[in-house]
Structures are given as structure tokens and as C-alpha cells.
Design an enzyme around this catalytic site. Structure first.
Site: not given
Length: 150
Positions: A8-9, A65, A67, A98, A132-133
Site C-alpha cells: 500500500d502507500h 504495509c 505494520t 517450519h 513433523r511440521h
């Protein structure tokens, strides 16, 4: 390797930096926008990046973005996408090894260009460990397949 990228901006400048960086490394980069710092809505860019990865048109995706959260949430709404909010290179490596993450969501507010470069390098270089993952990812896919009761 083909990488889908979108921002985004608030993530535009970091997206442009990463786009140049990856192209200098001969990575095929498909830019889904935005193309300026004018106000824009992150779902409009997270969705095509995520769909490109989910449909196999890109090997990995990058969303940016302010955050990283909005892009991460939006990308994870696309079936087959495992987006991870990444704040450092170790998180990038573990998300791939993982969780078989296929979209890296970055926070332009909290990471530098150099940190972003290191995160993306580690993200793209790391392979899924399986074992296992894989069992855990199968359980996530089972959750995705259940329709909520109304």
C-alpha cells in the site's frame, strides 16, 4: 524464481527498494502495486499477490504495509496462502522451514531496508523441512476446510 510483490502507500518505498534489489539478483519480480505514495487500500494489493502464489504463478510473495498486519491478514484469506509477518531474518527462516510460509509480510514502520533485504534473502533461500511440521500444516488445512456453522 518468480516473486509477486505488492504494497500500500505506506509500504511503497520499501517495496520499490526490494523490487530493485531482487531484480539486481536476477529474480523475476511481478509488481502488483501500488505505484505511488498516494493513499491506497492494502487488500487491493495483498489479494493479487496472494492469488499469484496460490495459483502457482509465483514461487513466493512479498507484501508491505505500515505494520505488516493488514497485508498479512488479507493475504491469509486466500486459500493456499501461508503468509507470515516477519520482523527479522530468523523469523523468515523459521516461517519457511517450519510453517512452509509462501508470502512474507513486512512492516515498513519497523524494519530498515537492510533488515528487509536480509529477511527476504533468508525467506527465499530457506526450504520447508517437512516431517513433523507437515503434520501440523495438515491440521491447519483441516481447519480451513470446515465451514463455519451459522
Amino acid at each position: 524464481m518468480r516473486v509477486a510483490i505488492g504494497a500500500d502507500h505506506r509500504g511503497y518505498a520499501l517495496k520499490e527498494f526490494l523490487k530493485r534489489y531482487l531484480r539486481d539478483k536476477n529474480v523475476d519480480v511481478v509488481d502488483y502495486g501500488t505505484d505511488s505514495e498516494s493513499s491506497a487500500d492494502y487488500p487491493d494489493f495483498a489479494r493479487p499477490v496472494a492469488e499469484s502464489v496460490a495459483h502457482g504463478d509465483a514461487d513466493a510473495g512479498i507484501t508491505v504495509c505500515w505494520t505488516g498486519n493488514g497485508m498479512n491478514i488479507a493475504a491469509n484469506k486466500v486459500h493456499g496462502v501461508r503468509a507470515a509477518l516477519l520482523m527479522n531474518a530468523e523469523m523468515a527462516e523459521l516461517s519457511r522451514a517450519h510453517n512452509n510460509a509462501n508470502v512474507a509480510s513486512l512492516a515498513a514502520k519497523y524494519i530498515t531496508e537492510n533488515e528487509a533485504r536480509d529477511i527476504i534473502d533468508r525467506f527465499l533461500e530457506t526450504k520447508f523441512e517437512g516431517g513433523r511440521h507437515a503434520t501440523r500444516l495438515n491440521k491447519i488445512e483441516a481447519i480451513e476446510s470446515v465451514k463455519p456453522a451459522h
